[in-house]
Design a protein around this motif. Sequence first.
Motif, PDB file in Angstrom:
ATOM      1  N   GLY A 134      79.101  30.305  -2.501  1.00  0.00           N
ATOM      2  CA  GLY A 134      78.847  31.165  -3.658  1.00  0.00           C
ATOM      3  C   GLY A 134      78.817  32.636  -3.248  1.00  0.00           C
ATOM      4  O   GLY A 134      79.437  33.490  -3.882  1.00  0.00           O
ATOM      5  N   GLN A 135      78.101  32.911  -2.154  1.00  0.00           N
ATOM      6  CA  GLN A 135      78.020  34.294  -1.665  1.00  0.00           C
ATOM      7  C   GLN A 135      79.393  34.787  -1.222  1.00  0.00           C
ATOM      8  O   GLN A 135      79.783  35.923  -1.500  1.00  0.00           O
ATOM      9  CB  GLN A 135      77.046  34.379  -0.488  1.00  0.00           C
ATOM     10  N   LEU A 137      82.354  33.801  -2.240  1.00  0.00           N
ATOM     11  CA  LEU A 137      83.219  34.052  -3.391  1.00  0.00           C
ATOM     12  C   LEU A 137      82.840  35.367  -4.054  1.00  0.00           C
ATOM     13  O   LEU A 137      83.690  36.103  -4.554  1.00  0.00           O
ATOM     14  CB  LEU A 137      83.113  32.897  -4.396  1.00  0.00           C
ATOM     15  N   HIS A 138      81.538  35.657  -4.037  1.00  0.00           N
ATOM     16  CA  HIS A 138      81.082  36.919  -4.602  1.00  0.00           C
ATOM     17  C   HIS A 138      81.661  38.085  -3.816  1.00  0.00           C
ATOM     18  O   HIS A 138      82.134  39.071  -4.379  1.00  0.00           O
ATOM     19  CB  HIS A 138      79.553  36.951  -4.589  1.00  0.00           C
ATOM     20  N   LEU A 142      84.919  37.711  -6.896  1.00  0.00           N
ATOM     21  CA  LEU A 142      84.901  36.916  -8.114  1.00  0.00           C
ATOM     22  C   LEU A 142      83.831  37.505  -9.035  1.00  0.00           C
ATOM     23  O   LEU A 142      82.890  38.127  -8.552  1.00  0.00           O
ATOM     24  CB  LEU A 142      84.576  35.454  -7.784  1.00  0.00           C
ATOM     25  N   ASP A 144      80.648  38.492 -11.066  1.00  0.00           N
ATOM     26  CA  ASP A 144      79.219  38.259 -10.849  1.00  0.00           C
ATOM     27  C   ASP A 144      78.706  37.028 -11.577  1.00  0.00           C
ATOM     28  O   ASP A 144      78.100  36.143 -10.987  1.00  0.00           O
ATOM     29  CB  ASP A 144      78.427  39.432 -11.447  1.00  0.00           C
ATOM     30  N   CYS A 147      79.761  33.645 -10.295  1.00  0.00           N
ATOM     31  CA  CYS A 147      79.079  33.242  -9.058  1.00  0.00           C
ATOM     32  C   CYS A 147      77.646  32.820  -9.349  1.00  0.00           C
ATOM     33  O   CYS A 147      77.141  31.853  -8.772  1.00  0.00           O
ATOM     34  CB  CYS A 147      79.105  34.374  -8.047  1.00  0.00           C
ATOM     35  N   HIS A 148      76.992  33.547 -10.263  1.00  0.00           N
ATOM     36  CA  HIS A 148      75.630  33.153 -10.644  1.00  0.00           C
ATOM     37  C   HIS A 148      75.635  31.759 -11.247  1.00  0.00           C
ATOM     38  O   HIS A 148      74.797  30.924 -10.928  1.00  0.00           O
ATOM     39  CB  HIS A 148      75.059  34.127 -11.669  1.00  0.00           C
ATOM     40  N   LEU A 150      77.768  29.392 -10.763  1.00  0.00           N
ATOM     41  CA  LEU A 150      78.045  28.398  -9.720  1.00  0.00           C
ATOM     42  C   LEU A 150      76.771  28.075  -8.946  1.00  0.00           C
ATOM     43  O   LEU A 150      76.411  26.907  -8.771  1.00  0.00           O
ATOM     44  CB  LEU A 150      79.131  28.920  -8.775  1.00  0.00           C
TER      45      LEU A 150
END
Lengths: 262, 205
Positions: A134-135, A137-138, A142, A144, A147-148, A150
């Motif tokens: 997740g981090q 991809l952020h 990607l 915000d 990602c949150h 996800l």
Amino acid sequence: MSAIREPFSEGESLLHRLDPRGKVAAAAAFSVLVASSRTFATALTGLCLAVVAILCARLPWRKVAARLLVVNGFVLFLWLVLPFTYPGEVVWRWRWFAATREGLAAAGLITLKSNALLLGLIALVATVPLVDLGQALHRLRLPDKLCHLLLFTYRYLYVFEQEYQRLTQAMKIRGFRPRTDLHTYRSYAYLAAMLLVRSHDRAERVYQAMLCRGFQGRFYSLKEFSWQPRDRLFLATAGLSLLVLAGLEWLLPWTLGRTGGG
Amino acid sequence: MHISEGVLSPAVLAGGAALTAAGTAIGLKKLDYEAIPRVALLSAAFFVATLIHVPVGPVGLHLVLNGLMGLLLGWPAFPAILIALFLQALLFQFGGLTVLGVNTVTMAVPAVACFYLYRGLLRRGGTVAAAAAGACGATAILLSGLLVAAALLFTGEGFLTVARLVALAHLPVMAVEGVISLFVFQFLKKVRPEMLEGIYGPGSH
């Protein structure tokens, strides 16, 4: 026992220690190349690369094989249907079944591509713990909110899975036996609905807790990604292999028989 | 139903990815930061609900519930379904990176379409609303089946029979989803009517 697990994310291999950003980028490029390949040469090379990556990751091969078996169900279905329904030159006949060369080629190519892509995904992406992913991809820009979503969804998967286990256990204790009837469907519907209700209530509490802690639309991570020489080495190797793949696909299209299906 | 990796043609994959990017962008735009926990937790609950296997004769079918997801979420169902499918690809290796776009389209487009199709009927209440909820669940699966078949057909005409069989396989799922969606809707209406505010609210959220 939980049905949702990340069996591949733990390990001490070189591949596990690489920076997730590089791995995700390599996986994306690899996937696009293999998925768009039309030749056996590219697909086969892709499969070999993926197998090498899997070996480097030193994953429990039984688990990898189990996953491959499940996922190859659709491929098996294609083998049962495609050769006999694909228009083309008949190469094999038995009773009223006639297999065409084009159909067999299409099924074969799909099998290679499908397994190459799966192994690549397991080796490069499934070896990253989801929280790090997740981090990463952020960092790879990607959105915000995505990602949150996800990270939140992943975080609560396990919570609701336990909730689900608890609810099914309660149903069993009360003598529920699934059958093909309306009572069963209603019970399962209420089970699903109860999960949704629980998620709604919990979301309320989670949001309030976030507000209490001063949430302002940003998550802070203690995880620091560090770009090491080994990551540069990995990216160079991956880039080179991908160039070979691309070369095979576009510079040597006549190597092995082209197929129309892919 | 998921389409596996390596089956579809690059053009179909690219088209699916583009549509998913567009749908996700709209969904995220309609999603406030405030709503993120609610959508994410619902998405997690839906993910777990798809682990439920419902017996139909000798076989077990797993729930999909994309129609209901559309009803409860509206446009944000797009990113929510994208995330759920991404997690399924990573945790179970169902689907994969390149088919993620196509698979999201086949699930999320019916979800959003059903939200707008049935919202008017669902507002009426009573038996009409219950029937509409059932129809919503069934329609979503029907559309999904057709979209999957279309994705296969656009890949190559040789996939005609495969596409037909795949579409046919959606029919029993459609019946089950219709019944389940109806009961879930009735339950939510009784137990937590505020969860259905997307249907009754003035605009889509």
